[in-house]
Design an enzyme around this catalytic site. Structure first.
Site, PDB file in Angstrom:
ATOM      1  N   LYS A 139      30.778  16.139  12.514  1.00  0.00           N
ATOM      2  CA  LYS A 139      32.151  16.340  12.210  1.00  0.00           C
ATOM      3  C   LYS A 139      32.868  17.682  12.893  1.00  0.00           C
ATOM      4  O   LYS A 139      33.852  17.930  13.160  1.00  0.00           O
ATOM      5  CB  LYS A 139      32.686  16.133  10.814  1.00  0.00           C
ATOM      6  CG  LYS A 139      32.536  14.866  10.005  1.00  0.00           C
ATOM      7  CD  LYS A 139      32.526  14.612   8.453  1.00  0.00           C
ATOM      8  CE  LYS A 139      32.383  13.415   8.187  1.00  0.00           C
ATOM      9  NZ  LYS A 139      32.374  13.331   6.644  1.00  0.00           N
TER      10      LYS A 139
ATOM     11  N   GLY B 178      24.891  11.822  11.199  1.00  0.00           N
ATOM     12  CA  GLY B 178      25.762  12.009  10.069  1.00  0.00           C
ATOM     13  C   GLY B 178      27.035  13.170  10.182  1.00  0.00           C
ATOM     14  O   GLY B 178      27.359  13.386  11.461  1.00  0.00           O
ATOM     15  N   SER B 179      27.241  13.496   9.053  1.00  0.00           N
ATOM     16  CA  SER B 179      28.619  14.481   9.197  1.00  0.00           C
ATOM     17  C   SER B 179      28.434  15.708   9.838  1.00  0.00           C
ATOM     18  O   SER B 179      29.384  16.380   9.967  1.00  0.00           O
ATOM     19  CB  SER B 179      28.775  14.589   7.506  1.00  0.00           C
ATOM     20  OG  SER B 179      29.295  13.492   6.972  1.00  0.00           O
ATOM     21  N   THR B 180      27.214  16.059  10.226  1.00  0.00           N
ATOM     22  CA  THR B 180      27.276  17.373  11.028  1.00  0.00           C
ATOM     23  C   THR B 180      28.050  17.117  12.498  1.00  0.00           C
ATOM     24  O   THR B 180      28.433  17.963  12.744  1.00  0.00           O
ATOM     25  CB  THR B 180      25.818  17.653  11.400  1.00  0.00           C
ATOM     26  OG1 THR B 180      25.103  16.406  12.180  1.00  0.00           O
ATOM     27  CG2 THR B 180      24.940  18.113  10.347  1.00  0.00           C
TER      28      THR B 180
ATOM     29  N   GLU C 118      26.621  14.275  -0.912  1.00  0.00           N
ATOM     30  CA  GLU C 118      27.481  13.954   0.319  1.00  0.00           C
ATOM     31  C   GLU C 118      27.263  12.564   0.571  1.00  0.00           C
ATOM     32  O   GLU C 118      26.089  11.886   0.324  1.00  0.00           O
ATOM     33  CB  GLU C 118      26.891  14.652   1.491  1.00  0.00           C
ATOM     34  CG  GLU C 118      27.529  14.295   2.781  1.00  0.00           C
ATOM     35  CD  GLU C 118      27.024  15.205   3.980  1.00  0.00           C
ATOM     36  OE1 GLU C 118      27.780  15.228   5.053  1.00  0.00           O
ATOM     37  OE2 GLU C 118      26.092  16.008   3.805  1.00  0.00           O
TER      38      GLU C 118
END
Length: 572
Positions: free
Chosen positions: A292, A288-290, A572
């Protein structure tokens, strides 16, 4: 009286006795020769019978020993009097060692009464199977194992029985004093002390051949804290499992690695395969967003965008029948700083488009995200990513979907970026040189890019989705991640991976920590949310508050209060 001669006169009978017959002398000589020959022949026969007798005894009694030596040589190539070396943690605490034990074996050909022997043995070893033991003791063999690694009490009791045909062999038994605490890293051995998993397997030959112990980089104290906090989180959110890792950002030494559920390496065969599975090194997940962190570092380092550049995130992106949207949309244009803080999928995808497929592929490849991680652990997962780097794949990978990596890949890559920007491989062995030969390292990102990412991560904790990771007295930076798990050709909205990766002190990161929870369920305390910000970030907070004093990092209570500007929901 006058004597007529000088010779003395003897009586006639005396003269007769002094006269020796030559025939008698010959007879005496023959008798002596015969007696000597008889003695020599008797001695030869005696030696012959003695030799035959000794050989019979040797064949009868030594057969089982010879067979045992052959079998032992087959089972183990190393000398039997040499113990497997110990494994210690970084502080010298024993995590794996070998103890001397006795193992029971039998020579069925020497057993006088099989049934009586079985009855007496089972009184001491009731766990043995009667049919199996009977089958062994009735075989036409000279050697069969009865029970390996007896306890001292069992050894003593069986020895007192004095059963013919039963013997003991001195062996060694591998034990793990810390139980399940370090099971997935240390691993375990088989009954013959051959490494089957973990570092026991990786250093099998070295542990058997060298006397020096192996010193791990792991700290048992930190491992206990991490396991304790992660287990509480898994229980509170009814999750399937989880991962917790603490990495020294400078030396890249792994200080703690927890994978739950775990198992007892003293009895690994009793644990289900799911418990023996190392989620941290073998499990591959969409994080996921990690991710980014990687996408943003890429575009900043290549000069493709700057922190003040603005992207329109008001409208979802529709591509190849897929829609990319934000979980908490701002419905306006966002700067790169805001895209990171608000964790905008739309903004991240548009930044990746400006970079292009080749740039993204090369950057991910340089980070080591597209191949198994180099590590001492033999159990390492292989990342999963699309064969063709199409625009849709490039855009979704910008926010952590469409590429699956191990938690170790994630923490190693993040530590490289927020450290000094150089490429290092993590290690489980205590390093003599904490700098790991910096002269041979390649650069992933420039130093100013590292500083920018650290500031962005701090804004996430101060004002964004990672506020619950704030730890009083410490400057924390991090990034939340929530990714739905794949199901068939789509994603299951009810199954997710929730994570938080952060570092402290963030202005000069000394330690990088990853918390990952597999399929958490929202509860009343979390307002039924099960995202990284609600599940993993608070666990990070508790871990830091407990380990920081042990690491010699005292809290700074003069730190400024968290700014009120740019505060957003932790959802989130």
């Amino acid at each position: 009286m006058k004597i007529s001669s000088n010779k003395m006169a003897y009586p006639s009978y005396i003269h007769h006795r002094l006269t020796i017959d030559p025939l008698d002398i010959q007879i005496q000589r023959q008798l002596e020769i015969s007696r000597t020959r008889l003695l020599v022949i008797s001695a030869i026969f005696a030696i012959g019978f003695l030799t035959i007798g000794l050989r019979l005894v040797n064949v009868t009694l030594a057969n089982s020993t010879d067979d045992l030596q052959k079998i032992t040589h087959t089972i183990r190539n190393e000398p039997t009097n040499k113990y497997r070396a110990d494994i210690l943690d970084r502080n010298g605490i024993v995590v794996a060692t070998s103890l001397p034990t006795a193992s029971l074996y039998a020579n069925p050909k020497q057993i006088l009464n099989v049934n009586e022997s079985i009855k007496k043995i089972l009184e001491i070893l009731p766990e043995l199977n009667v049919k199996e033991i009977n089958s062994k003791l009735t075989q036409d063999r000279n050697f069969v194992w009865i029970k390996r690694n007896l306890t001292p009490r069992q050894h003593y009791a069986i020895n007192r029985l004095g059963l013919p045909g039963f013997y003991f062999k001195e062996e060694e038994h591998r034990v793990y004093p810390q139980g399940s605490l370090l099971a997935h890293i240390v691993g375990y051995t088989d009954i013959d002390n051959h490494g089957l998993a973990g570092l026991e397997r990786a250093f099998d030959q070295k542990l058997n051949e060298e006397k020096n112990s192996i010193r791990l980089s792991l700290d048992t104290r930190l491992q206990y804290i991490m396991r304790d906090e992660l287990a509480k989180t898994i229980k509170n959110f009814s999750a399937q499992g989880g991962v917790g890792i603490i990495l020294d950002t400078t030396s890249h030494e792994v200080l703690s690695l927890v994978s739950l559920p775990d198992f007892d390496p003293n009895a690994p065969e009793q644990a289900p395969s799911e418990n023996r599975f190392n989620r941290a090194s073998l499990g591959v997940y969409e994080m996921g967003s990690t991710l980014k962190i990687f996408n943003t570092a890429m575009v900043l380092d290549k000069g493709i965008v700057s922190l003040n550049d603005v992207f329109d995130t008001s409208t979802p992106i529709v591509i190849d029948k897929f829609t990319i949207h934000d979980d908490h949309p701002q419905n306006r244009s966002l700067s790169v700083n805001e895209i990171f803080a608000y964790s905008s999928n739309i903004g991240s995808a548009k930044m990746a488009l400006q970079a292009g497929a080749k740039t993204q592929y090369d950057f991910f490849s340089h980070l080591g995200l597209l191949k198994p991680l180099i590590s001492e652990l033999p159990e390492m997962g292989r990342p999963i990513f699309p064969k063709e780097w199409r625009p849709i794949n490039m855009m979704t990978m910008a926010y952590g979907h469409g590429i699956a990596i191990t938690p170790l890949h994630l923490i190693n890559g993040v530590a490289n970026i927020i450290g000094d920007g150089n490429d290092r491989n993590l290690t489980f062995i205590l390093s003599e040189d904490s700098k790991n030969n910096q002269n041979s390292l390649s650069q992933i990102v420039k130093a100013d890019t590292s500083e920018k990412i650290r500031n962005l991560m701090k804004s996430v904790v101060d004002m964004g989705t990672g506020k619950k990771a704030q730890t009083y007295g410490y400057n924390i930076g991090g990034k939340t991640g929530t990714a739905n798990k794949q199901q068939g050709h789509g994603y299951d909205k009810e199954s997710r991976i929730s994570s938080f990766i952060g570092a402290f002190p963030i202005e000069q990161p000394r330690y990088t920590i990853l918390i990952m929870v597999d399929e958490p369920k929202g509860n009343e305390a979390s307002d039924n949310y099960a995202t990284g910000g609600w599940v993993a970030a608070p666990t990070f907070n508790r871990v830091v508050s407990r380990i920081a004093p042990l690491l010699g990092i005292l809290p700074n209570y003069t730190l400024p209060n968290t700014p009120n500007s740019l505060r957003i929901s932790s959802v989130e």
